[in-house]
Structures are given as C-alpha cells and as structure tokens.
Scaffold this motif. Structure first.
Motif, mmCIF file in Angstrom:
data_model
loop_
_atom_site.group_PDB
_atom_site.id
_atom_site.type_symbol
_atom_site.label_atom_id
_atom_site.label_comp_id
_atom_site.label_asym_id
_atom_site.label_seq_id
_atom_site.Cartn_x
_atom_site.Cartn_y
_atom_site.Cartn_z
ATOM 1 N N GLN A 1 0.856 -1.140 0.004
ATOM 2 C CA GLN A 1 -0.183 -0.244 -0.151
ATOM 3 C C GLN A 1 0.758 1.279 -0.043
ATOM 4 O OE1 GLN A 1 -3.476 0.377 -0.041
ATOM 5 N NE2 GLN A 1 -2.902 -1.851 -0.746
ATOM 6 N N GLY A 2 2.293 1.088 0.078
ATOM 7 C CA GLY A 2 3.337 2.289 -0.221
ATOM 8 C C GLY A 2 3.444 2.533 1.380
ATOM 9 N N ILE A 3 2.900 1.991 2.171
ATOM 10 C CA ILE A 3 3.334 2.317 3.787
ATOM 11 C C ILE A 3 4.714 2.162 3.984
ATOM 12 C CG2 ILE A 3 2.517 2.097 6.044
ATOM 13 C CD1 ILE A 3 -0.268 1.489 4.741
ATOM 14 N N SER A 4 5.378 2.967 4.501
ATOM 15 C CA SER A 4 6.859 2.727 5.024
ATOM 16 C C SER A 4 6.691 1.941 6.016
ATOM 17 C CB SER A 4 7.608 3.872 5.606
ATOM 18 O OG SER A 4 8.901 3.658 5.931
ATOM 19 N N VAL A 5 7.486 0.406 6.077
ATOM 20 C CA VAL A 5 7.500 -0.438 6.943
ATOM 21 C C VAL A 5 8.873 -1.023 7.212
ATOM 22 C CG1 VAL A 5 6.806 -2.964 7.666
ATOM 23 C CG2 VAL A 5 5.276 -1.186 6.036
ATOM 24 N N ILE A 6 9.166 -1.092 8.692
ATOM 25 C CA ILE A 6 10.251 -1.743 9.186
ATOM 26 C C ILE A 6 9.984 -2.997 9.803
ATOM 27 C CG2 ILE A 6 12.625 -1.606 10.383
ATOM 28 C CD1 ILE A 6 12.647 1.206 9.694
ATOM 29 N N LEU A 7 10.497 -4.162 9.384
ATOM 30 C CA LEU A 7 10.056 -5.518 10.146
ATOM 31 C C LEU A 7 11.417 -5.873 10.718
ATOM 32 C CD1 LEU A 7 8.285 -7.891 10.755
ATOM 33 C CD2 LEU A 7 9.001 -8.951 8.603
ATOM 34 N N LEU A 8 11.483 -6.180 12.186
ATOM 35 C CA LEU A 8 12.713 -6.562 13.082
ATOM 36 C C LEU A 8 12.291 -7.782 13.734
ATOM 37 C CD1 LEU A 8 12.760 -3.453 15.354
ATOM 38 C CD2 LEU A 8 14.033 -3.693 13.078
ATOM 39 N N GLU A 9 13.254 -8.710 13.268
ATOM 40 C CA GLU A 9 13.312 -9.995 13.539
ATOM 41 C C GLU A 9 14.532 -10.665 14.421
ATOM 42 O OE1 GLU A 9 13.121 -13.866 14.622
ATOM 43 O OE2 GLU A 9 11.230 -12.783 13.738
ATOM 44 N N ALA A 10 14.284 -11.022 15.348
ATOM 45 C CA ALA A 10 15.459 -11.390 16.601
ATOM 46 C C ALA A 10 16.333 -12.203 15.854
ATOM 47 C CB ALA A 10 14.821 -11.699 17.952
ATOM 48 N N HIS A 11 15.960 -13.354 15.378
ATOM 49 C CA HIS A 11 16.933 -14.430 14.924
ATOM 50 C C HIS A 11 17.571 -13.774 13.732
ATOM 51 C CE1 HIS A 11 13.895 -16.459 17.391
ATOM 52 N NE2 HIS A 11 15.032 -17.333 17.655
ATOM 53 N N TYR B 1 9.002 -4.028 -2.761
ATOM 54 C CA TYR B 1 8.633 -2.716 -2.374
ATOM 55 C C TYR B 1 9.633 -2.061 -1.973
ATOM 56 C CZ TYR B 1 4.541 -5.186 -3.813
ATOM 57 O OH TYR B 1 3.379 -6.068 -4.545
ATOM 58 N N PRO B 2 10.060 -0.902 -2.441
ATOM 59 C CA PRO B 2 11.100 0.007 -1.855
ATOM 60 C C PRO B 2 11.109 0.588 -0.647
ATOM 61 C CG PRO B 2 10.113 1.205 -3.590
ATOM 62 C CD PRO B 2 9.469 -0.237 -3.415
ATOM 63 N N ASN B 3 9.477 0.411 -0.044
ATOM 64 C CA ASN B 3 9.327 1.171 1.424
ATOM 65 C C ASN B 3 9.431 0.066 2.318
ATOM 66 O OD1 ASN B 3 7.153 0.608 -0.564
ATOM 67 N ND2 ASN B 3 6.147 0.576 1.396
ATOM 68 N N PHE B 4 9.938 -1.021 2.347
ATOM 69 C CA PHE B 4 9.969 -2.195 2.994
ATOM 70 C C PHE B 4 11.332 -2.585 3.337
ATOM 71 C CE2 PHE B 4 10.802 -6.822 3.812
ATOM 72 C CZ PHE B 4 10.235 -7.071 5.143
ATOM 73 N N GLN B 5 11.567 -2.635 4.695
ATOM 74 C CA GLN B 5 13.077 -3.123 5.134
ATOM 75 C C GLN B 5 12.860 -4.398 6.108
ATOM 76 O OE1 GLN B 5 15.370 0.062 6.865
ATOM 77 N NE2 GLN B 5 16.960 -1.189 7.353
ATOM 78 N N LEU B 6 13.484 -5.140 6.142
ATOM 79 C CA LEU B 6 13.692 -6.477 7.091
ATOM 80 C C LEU B 6 14.958 -6.240 7.720
ATOM 81 C CD1 LEU B 6 12.856 -9.004 8.202
ATOM 82 C CD2 LEU B 6 13.824 -10.162 6.014
ATOM 83 N N VAL B 7 15.073 -6.359 8.975
ATOM 84 C CA VAL B 7 16.354 -6.154 9.866
ATOM 85 C C VAL B 7 16.366 -7.447 10.731
ATOM 86 C CG1 VAL B 7 17.918 -5.197 11.472
ATOM 87 C CG2 VAL B 7 16.344 -3.660 10.000
ATOM 88 N N MET B 8 17.020 -8.432 10.403
ATOM 89 C CA MET B 8 17.584 -9.855 10.801
ATOM 90 C C MET B 8 18.264 -9.471 12.315
ATOM 91 S SD MET B 8 15.296 -11.577 9.371
ATOM 92 C CE MET B 8 15.564 -13.499 9.875
#
Length: 426
Positions: free
Chosen positions: A48-58, A142-149
């Motif tokens: 939907q074009g919403i800026s999202v950061i997903l944080l995963e502990a593992h 999508y460029p507005n998504f970021q995953l941080v492991m």
C-alpha cells in the motif's frame, strides 16, 4: 529530544537510554517479530506504499518450527494477495483433509476438511521457515519495506504516554526506530508484551507436548492428522512436508523431568504401545536432544493496545497447539489489522480507536477457539493421560455434522476476515 520529555517503560530491560545509538530510522510502521502475523502485515502495508520496518530477533528463518499446519482460512488470504500459486510452487508441501481420534477400539473423524466450501478444502503442511522467507522476499519487492534480522528489541520508546518506537541491539550495537505505530508480533513468549507491562489472562493448560520426528516408510498411507489414544498416553501424529512423521507426545503438565528420569527407552516403549506400527523405527529416537518440549499455555490480553502500540498473534493471545490453528489465526489478525489501519497510517491520522477496532474484530473468534481447545484438551487428551485403560470417546464425537462444524471452526473461525478489495493487489 530531552531526557525529561522522553522515557522508557518501567518494565524495559535497560532503565537508561544507551550512551551510543548508532542510527535512528524513521518509518510509519515498525513491526517487531517476523512470524506469520508480522510478515503478512508487513507485506500488505508495503504493497500500500506504507513505510514498514520489520525487526526479527533471529538471524535466519531456517530453524526448526513446530507450527507447520496452515488451514484454508489462511490459504484463501494467500489467494487474495495473489501469491498462493507461487507459494505452493516454490515451497515443498503436503496436504491432508481430516483429523481423527484413533484408539485400539475406535476411529472417529474429529474434523473433516474435505467438505469445506473452499478452493482449499484441506490442511496444507509446509515449512514455516520457508513460508516466512517467501513472504519477506515478496515484501522486498517494495522499496518502502525493510527487513532487519538479528534485531533484539530491548526497549520501547515512550513520549508523553505514547509509544513512538523501539531500541534494539543489532549489528554493531544499539539502533533506534521511530514510528507512527509499533506492532508487536513476536510470539507466545513476547518480549514486547513484557516491555509494555501487559499481562496475559491465563487458563491452566492440563498438558505439555514433546515434539520429535520419526522416519516414514514410503509404502505407508499418508493418513490425516491423528490423535492416537492409549492407556495413559496421547500422541499427535501427522506426515510432515519433508516426508517424516511429526509426533506430539502429550504429557501431564510439568511432568517432563519425570519422563526424562524414566529414560528414552521407556518413552520408545510408550510410543509403540499406542502406535504399534512405529516398532520398527523408534530406535531413531536416541536421546533427549531430538525432543523439543512445548510448554502448553492458553491466554490472552484483556487489552491488545496502548497509544502507538498494537499486539497481534500469539503476542496478544497464546494459542494451544490443538488443531494447528496458530498460523492461520495469526494471519487473520494481520488481515484485520491491515484492513483497519492502512488508511489511517497513510493519512497520518492513526487514533487509539483504530487499534481498539482491531481487537474488537478479533477478540470473539479468539475466545471461541481457545474455549474449544481447552475443552478438547481437558475432555480428551488430559483424560487419556489419566486413564488406566484406553479412553472411550464420548458419543457426541461421532455425531454426523460435528466433523464439518469443527473443520470450519479450525479453518476459518467464527468471523473469518478477508482483505478489503483495494488491499488485495497493488
């Protein structure tokens, strides 16, 4: 921002703001926990074009999950997202269309999924790790998504009573994420729940479960998901996505040390006593390192949100493994949250009433499935563990329409959410 204006919540692990913050990122929605709820919500919002950061502990999704069952209600969401066919094409899986109680004298269908009014009239069994990798790869388009492991969240940031972000230990030290909304989707042992000061209302679960795998012979029938009942024994058995048998060895709550004290050979004999056809392979269970203990808990939060913070999935309501509904109900939480929150997040007008609306939509379905799980565990599994002889199932389990009703409850719940049309594909 001054220290007098900003504080961390009382239950945060670190009472003081770290001396060195390596970087501060801004986003619209920060999701903590890369399980099914967090990954699906992140994907929908990113599209939907919403800026999202997903944080995963593992640091990787490739670990041994025990939740591998996905019901029709979740597969229909994958269809609505337009990714179901590719998911099944890329991830090894198997299917089954029934759950059964099996004793030496009875074979009773517990849930019959073959008659569901759905394209997916079955349970899909696949690797949860591969599912999560697939969903996050989709989101990375999508460029507005970021995953941080490897992001170990240890603080909530609170300003004037509003949660405005998190601090986490990751690569090189401390990092900070500021967000309009923080979503806790970090599972049954949710650290975010502890940091927020929220406490579950818990029901006493009568059992714990020891999970392990045994090899399956190629000529054996696949069968469904079966609950095998014997004298003082109850085992869950089903074929896994990699062709083995997944076994859930039920024990009375808190009896794991007693089980270990009897030795692994005694456990092997108990398995064969209930499932005689495993006599030719129980030697593959050599030591306790092959066994994973699941401390069964059932509970839910009285309130799933604070200003700027929403909890979903097992972080908000801890589910029993009975029926294998954890992934499906977590995905339903994510869909309900996306339906309610997408427009307010895009407009920058998120209110606490929007968070309350998510809980209102999902709370009754959660209460109903948890009540059903608790009833079945106490009336079947726990009774079997106390019975000197093989448990005789009550007559109501054999009622003609009950397997259809149970299948629908497990697969969809009482109010299955569907993605709003404008969220289905972008």
């Amino acid at each position: 921002m001054s220290e007098t204006k900003e504080r961390t919540t009382k239950t945060n692990k670190e009472a003081l703001i770290p001396d060195t913050i390596l970087d501060v990122q801004q986003t619209t929605c920060c999701i903590v926990g890369g399980g099914p709820a967090g990954a699906v919500l992140a994907l929908i919002l990113a599209r939907q074009g919403i800026s999202v950061i997903l944080l995963e502990a593992h640091k990787t999704f490739e670990r041994d999950f025990r939740g591998d069952l996905i019901h029709a209600g979740a597969m229909e969401i994958m269809d609505e997202l337009g990714i179901c066919d590719r998911l099944l094409e890329h991830i090894p899986h198997t299917k089954t269309d029934k759950m059964e109680f099996i004793t030496s004298e009875q074979r009773v269908t517990f849930a019959d999924f073959s008659r569901l009014k759905s394209k997916h009239s079955y349970i899909t069994i696949l690797s949860q790790g591969k599912l999560l990798s697939f969903l996050t790869i989709e989101a990375k388009r999508y460029p507005n998504f970021q995953l941080v492991m490897g992001a170990n969240v240890q603080q909530l940031i609170e300003e004037n009573g509003v949660i405005t972000g998190v601090r986490y230990r990751g690569s090189g030290g401390w990092h900070e994420v500021r967000s309009q909304l923080t979503v806790a989707a970090d599972g049954r042992f949710s650290n975010m729940r502890k940091l927020s000061g929220m406490e579950l209302i818990e029901a006493v679960a009568p059992i714990d479960v020891c999970w392990f795998r045994l090899p399956r012979n190629a000529e054996e029938p696949e069968g469904g998901v079966s609950i095998r009942l014997g004298s003082k024994r109850a085992l869950v058995v089903y074929k896994t996505f990699d062709g083995n048998w997944q076994i859930g060895f039920n024990i009375p709550k808190g009896h794991y040390q007693q089980l270990q004290a009897k030795g692994i050979e005694a456990m092997r004999q108990s398995i064969v006593g209930v499932v005689p056809e495993f006599a030719d392979r129980v030697e593959h269970l050599k030591d306790w390192k092959q066994v994973t203990l699941l401390l069964v808990a059932v509970g839910r939060l009285p309130r799933w949100y604070r200003q700027g913070l929403l909890l979903i999935g097992d972080a908000a309501h801890v589910m029993s493994p009975l029926g294998g509904v954890g992934i499906t109900y977590a995905i339903h939480d994510a869909v309900a949250a996306a339906n309610v929150l997408s427009e307010p997040l895009k407009a920058g007008q998120l209110q606490i009433s929007h968070l309350a609306a998510v809980q209102r939509q999902r709370e009754l379905p959660i209460k109903v499935i948890q009540a059903f799980q608790y009833f079945t565990q106490t009336q079947v599994n726990a009774k079997a563990l106390r019975a000197d002889n093989t448990l005789r199932l009550p007559i109501y389990w054999g009622l003609p329409l009950l397997p259809d009703i149970v299948a629908r409850l497990l697969a969809f719940g009482i109010f299955p959410p569907h993605l709003k049309a404008k969220l289905r594909f972008v």
